[in-house]
Scaffold this active site. Sequence first.
Site, PDB file in Angstrom:
ATOM      1  CB  VAL A  73      -0.743   0.045   1.213  1.00 26.35           C
ATOM      2  CG1 VAL A  73      -2.006   1.352   1.561  1.00 26.35           C
ATOM      3  CG2 VAL A  73      -2.043  -1.532   1.028  1.00 26.35           C
ATOM      4  CB  ILE A 100      -4.894 -17.550  11.130  1.00 25.87           C
ATOM      5  CG1 ILE A 100      -5.587 -17.269  12.342  1.00 25.87           C
ATOM      6  CG2 ILE A 100      -4.052 -16.531  11.171  1.00 25.87           C
ATOM      7  CD1 ILE A 100      -5.052 -17.559  13.523  1.00 25.87           C
ATOM      8  CG  ASP A 101     -10.607 -17.624  12.639  1.00 24.42           C
ATOM      9  OD1 ASP A 101      -9.241 -18.559  13.505  1.00 24.42           O
ATOM     10  OD2 ASP A 101     -10.566 -16.862  13.055  1.00 24.42           O
ATOM     11  NE  ARG A 142      -8.486 -51.952  12.018  1.00 22.62           N
ATOM     12  CZ  ARG A 142      -9.565 -51.757  11.500  1.00 22.62           C
ATOM     13  NH1 ARG A 142      -9.139 -50.724  11.216  1.00 22.62           N
ATOM     14  NH2 ARG A 142     -10.680 -51.709  11.094  1.00 22.62           N
TER      15      ARG A 142
END
EC number: 2.7.1.11
Length: 319
Positions: A23, A127-128, A212
């Site tokens: 900017v 960040i969401d 397993r």
Amino acid sequence: MKKIAVLTSGGDAPGMNAAVRAVVRYGIKNGLEVIGVRRGYSGLIDGDFVKLEYKDVAGITEKGGTILRTSRCEEFKTEEGREAAAKQLKKHGIEGLVVIGGEGSLTGAHLLHEEHNIPVVGIPATIDNDIGLTDMCIGVDTCLNTVMDAIQKLKDTASSHERAFIVEVMGRHSGYIALMAGLVTGAEAIIIPEIPVDYSQLADRILQERRRGKINSIIVVAEGAASAYTVARHLEYRIGYETRITILGHVQRGGSPTAFDRRLALSMGVEAVEALLDGEADVMIALQGNKFVRVPIMEALSTKKTIDKKLYEIAHLLS
């Protein structure tokens, strides 16, 4: 237009500095005077302004955080607070404002334009990754890489000690970080706000995997779905052995931005200045596909970004 301002608001996100740099330098290249607003909307109300020169933003692209600093401003949520901010802009002859931030910051930018006719352009940085109409927000990729790295390290110790680890990540309303981090690290379970969790089924899966021969488990939980302690309490009761909890917290916001976030931020910063020069206002810069476009701020905020349930199913199948 001769003078514009730029501010960062709300939670910091890696890449904000790169956007500020773009900017400032693109504005100066186009004959504009660029003013930095310190401390977000709090600084806007207080008139905490500084003229930014070309050299002032040298070497900041690679830095996390924001050189302008940031805040969460309750006063700006009031009409009186926004009026005070508008008076400061007019007093200093500022004709356009670039706001870099998340949902709350962009809502504030829209109201400032709607109530006082201030030309504003928003840049989504959170960040969401919960802002609509844009594929990605600044900071998401860096955060995801930070979380991935942390989980990979936890998997080493989980394997060594034959333990189940519950990793809590950010995401109050969105499970994007938890889902993507769980997918790319092969987590045994992912708990997100968008999809209800059945703890009995989850415990059965963990026990089945253990039978397993899978000696360790990683469960990734978004903070908005449940706390890691709640998940641990439910699971330990059902699986019969102790778990370990790691809350990644604010480390997810920090760090040098990735190449993707730097490119995203630089491009959005340039596009924001161009939008102001074109006479546009109340728009947000968005990434759609491989193009940067301008969309109405409130249209972006009112468009709910949904979780890709197919990815959730894939993560479940591949765990």
